[in-house]
Motif scaffolding. Structure first.
Motif, PDB file in Angstrom:
ATOM      1  N   ARG A 244       0.817  -1.219   0.000  1.00  0.00           N
ATOM      2  CA  ARG A 244       0.000   0.000   0.000  1.00  0.00           C
ATOM      3  C   ARG A 244       0.848   1.266   0.000  1.00  0.00           C
ATOM      4  NH1 ARG A 244      -1.129   1.102   5.912  1.00  0.00           N
ATOM      5  NH2 ARG A 244       0.082  -0.473   7.026  1.00  0.00           N
TER       6      ARG A 244
ATOM      7  N   TYR B 199      -3.281   7.133  -4.770  1.00  0.00           N
ATOM      8  CA  TYR B 199      -4.648   6.771  -4.409  1.00  0.00           C
ATOM      9  C   TYR B 199      -5.069   7.224  -3.006  1.00  0.00           C
ATOM     10  CZ  TYR B 199      -4.304   3.847  -8.557  1.00  0.00           C
ATOM     11  OH  TYR B 199      -4.131   3.390  -9.848  1.00  0.00           O
TER      12      TYR B 199
ATOM     13  N   TRP C 260      -7.428   5.345  -0.130  1.00  0.00           N
ATOM     14  CA  TRP C 260      -7.945   4.138  -0.776  1.00  0.00           C
ATOM     15  C   TRP C 260      -6.892   3.032  -0.847  1.00  0.00           C
ATOM     16  CZ3 TRP C 260     -12.947   3.315  -1.518  1.00  0.00           C
ATOM     17  CH2 TRP C 260     -13.797   4.429  -1.550  1.00  0.00           C
TER      18      TRP C 260
ATOM     19  N   PHE D 211      -7.331   1.473   2.415  1.00  0.00           N
ATOM     20  CA  PHE D 211      -8.675   0.912   2.605  1.00  0.00           C
ATOM     21  C   PHE D 211      -8.790  -0.501   2.036  1.00  0.00           C
ATOM     22  CE2 PHE D 211     -13.138   0.395   1.214  1.00  0.00           C
ATOM     23  CZ  PHE D 211     -13.791   0.616   2.427  1.00  0.00           C
ATOM     24  N   ILE D 212      -8.165  -0.756   0.889  1.00  0.00           N
ATOM     25  CA  ILE D 212      -8.277  -2.084   0.270  1.00  0.00           C
ATOM     26  C   ILE D 212      -7.274  -3.085   0.837  1.00  0.00           C
ATOM     27  CG2 ILE D 212      -9.108  -1.053  -1.883  1.00  0.00           C
ATOM     28  CD1 ILE D 212      -6.344  -1.893  -3.101  1.00  0.00           C
TER      29      ILE D 212
ATOM     30  N   ILE E 194      -8.834  -0.604  -7.165  1.00  0.00           N
ATOM     31  CA  ILE E 194      -9.241   0.557  -6.370  1.00  0.00           C
ATOM     32  C   ILE E 194     -10.450   1.236  -6.979  1.00  0.00           C
ATOM     33  CG2 ILE E 194      -8.538   2.878  -5.645  1.00  0.00           C
ATOM     34  CD1 ILE E 194      -5.797   1.730  -4.995  1.00  0.00           C
ATOM     35  N   ASP E 195     -10.494   1.341  -8.296  1.00  0.00           N
ATOM     36  CA  ASP E 195     -11.660   1.946  -8.941  1.00  0.00           C
ATOM     37  C   ASP E 195     -12.921   1.137  -8.659  1.00  0.00           C
ATOM     38  OD1 ASP E 195     -12.705   4.014 -10.780  1.00  0.00           O
ATOM     39  OD2 ASP E 195     -13.138   2.313 -12.090  1.00  0.00           O
TER      40      ASP E 195
ATOM     41  N   PHE F 252     -13.526  -0.665  -5.964  1.00  0.00           N
ATOM     42  CA  PHE F 252     -13.926  -0.409  -4.579  1.00  0.00           C
ATOM     43  C   PHE F 252     -14.560   0.972  -4.435  1.00  0.00           C
ATOM     44  CE2 PHE F 252     -12.098  -4.292  -3.340  1.00  0.00           C
ATOM     45  CZ  PHE F 252     -12.373  -4.522  -2.001  1.00  0.00           C
ATOM     46  N   LYS F 253     -14.040   1.953  -5.150  1.00  0.00           N
ATOM     47  CA  LYS F 253     -14.623   3.299  -5.094  1.00  0.00           C
ATOM     48  C   LYS F 253     -16.066   3.290  -5.595  1.00  0.00           C
ATOM     49  CE  LYS F 253     -10.572   6.309  -5.589  1.00  0.00           C
ATOM     50  NZ  LYS F 253      -9.944   7.333  -6.458  1.00  0.00           N
TER      51      LYS F 253
ATOM     52  N   ASP G 108     -14.778   4.456   8.719  1.00  0.00           N
ATOM     53  CA  ASP G 108     -14.049   3.703   7.702  1.00  0.00           C
ATOM     54  C   ASP G 108     -13.993   2.203   7.975  1.00  0.00           C
ATOM     55  OD1 ASP G 108     -12.260   3.873   9.829  1.00  0.00           O
ATOM     56  OD2 ASP G 108     -10.860   5.199   8.790  1.00  0.00           O
TER      57      ASP G 108
ATOM     58  N   TYR H 284     -17.137   8.097   5.551  1.00  0.00           N
ATOM     59  CA  TYR H 284     -17.493   8.141   4.135  1.00  0.00           C
ATOM     60  C   TYR H 284     -18.554   9.211   3.901  1.00  0.00           C
ATOM     61  CZ  TYR H 284     -18.487   6.723  -0.625  1.00  0.00           C
ATOM     62  OH  TYR H 284     -18.633   6.720  -1.993  1.00  0.00           O
TER      63      TYR H 284
ATOM     64  N   ASP I 191     -16.245   9.749  -1.323  1.00  0.00           N
ATOM     65  CA  ASP I 191     -14.883   9.593  -0.802  1.00  0.00           C
ATOM     66  C   ASP I 191     -14.898   9.631   0.730  1.00  0.00           C
ATOM     67  OD1 ASP I 191     -12.149   9.286  -0.834  1.00  0.00           O
ATOM     68  OD2 ASP I 191     -11.741  11.134  -1.935  1.00  0.00           O
TER      69      ASP I 191
END
Length: 289
Positions: free
Chosen positions: A50, A57, A60, A63-64, A192-193, A195-196, A213, A279, A285
């Motif tokens: 990460r 990112y 994020w 987050f993942i 990541i996209d 998950f967003k 979060d 969030y 975001d």
């Protein structure tokens, strides 16, 4: 075109060679009366970090992280033995979901990395918005809004046994991602996209606008894996401590995965990364609190 050769060694391990480069494809594993490949072996350089992606990112990338760790985290993580028929990547994108993460991933590989795509998968191309297989003058659509049967047949036709096709296609994905930084970067971007976009939907569906979060992460991980139904998630969210209830969903069947999720959440919370964001639906975001 990349030519694949492979061999079965040590009783149950497949090794491949492309361009004279020898590498591990996967171990032969039994599952539900069938057989498939699994590859969760690799070094630190082949694993999602990460810290490398935080500048691009932001939060994020963190987050993942727990989900990535639970899914294998290796860019070449492979599973061809369960109902998905073929999962691949540091987040195990699954080939059985129409318009799902694997389909999006393969579309983008073919479209955004066309030179190497032609080397590794010369018979695949994008026609309109769909993945097609080209043979001579004919072109066959492999996926649509309702099915990925064509992609599954292309990658892993049967769960009953390990076919040469399954080994060869797995080898191509593994070799490509291990030897191409652009491929790895695209894999991260897709993950990541996804998950967003998913969190935006979860914020509406589960009323997570303003949620912390950790709660959001647990909901996202549950949905990514598919280990609980909506009713269970809604009930957990009504609890006085939603996070403590959400992290139980999937027990005892997914006990080992949940231990990983809990360990990584604690790690990120202890370092001050998790537990400090909420969030915001209107911004799609997380914002610091």
């Amino acid at each position: 075109m990349k030519v694949v050769s492979f061999s079965l060694e040590e009783g149950a391990k497949y090794y491949g060679s492309i361009d004279g480069n020898r590498f591990f494809i996967g171990k032969r594993v039994p599952y539900a009366g069938g057989k498939g490949l699994m590859n969760v072996s690799g070094n630190a350089g082949q694993r999602y970090d990460r810290a490398e992606y935080r500048e691009k990112y932001k939060f994020w990338a963190d987050f993942i992280h727990p989900t990535a760790m639970a899914e294998g985290a290796l860019f070449h993580t492979l599973n061809t033995y369960d109902r998905a028929h073929f999962t691949f990547s540091f987040l195990q994108f699954a080939a059985h979901v129409p318009n799902g993460d694997f389909v999006i991933y393969l579309r983008r590989l073919l479209k955004e990395l066309p030179v190497l795509a032609k080397e590794y998968f010369p018979d695949l191309e994008i026609v309109g918005t769909r993945i097609h297989r080209v043979r001579g003058n004919s072109s066959t659509e492999l996926e649509n809004d309702h099915s990925t049967a064509g992609i599954i047949d292309y990658l892993n036709p049967s769960l009953a046994e390990i076919e040469d096709t399954e080994i060869i296609q797995a080898a191509r994905f593994i070799h490509w991602v291990q030897n191409d930084a652009a491929h790895r970067a695209l894999q991260i971007d897709v993950g990541i996209d996804n998950f967003k976009k998913a969190m935006s939907g979860y914020a509406s569906h589960y009323k997570l606008d303003g949620a912390d979060d950790i709660v959001c992460l647990l909901v996202a991980d549950i949905r990514h894996q598919g280990r609980a139904h909506d009713a269970e998630i809604f009930n957990a969210l009504k609890a006085a401590d939603p996070a403590s209830e959400l992290v139980k969903l999937g027990e005892p069947r997914y006990h080992e995965r949940l231990l990983t999720i809990k360990k990584e959440i604690k790690r990120l919370k202890d370092e001050g990364t998790l537990g400090r964001h909420r969030y915001k639906k209107d911004r799609r975001d997380f914002v610091p609190v």
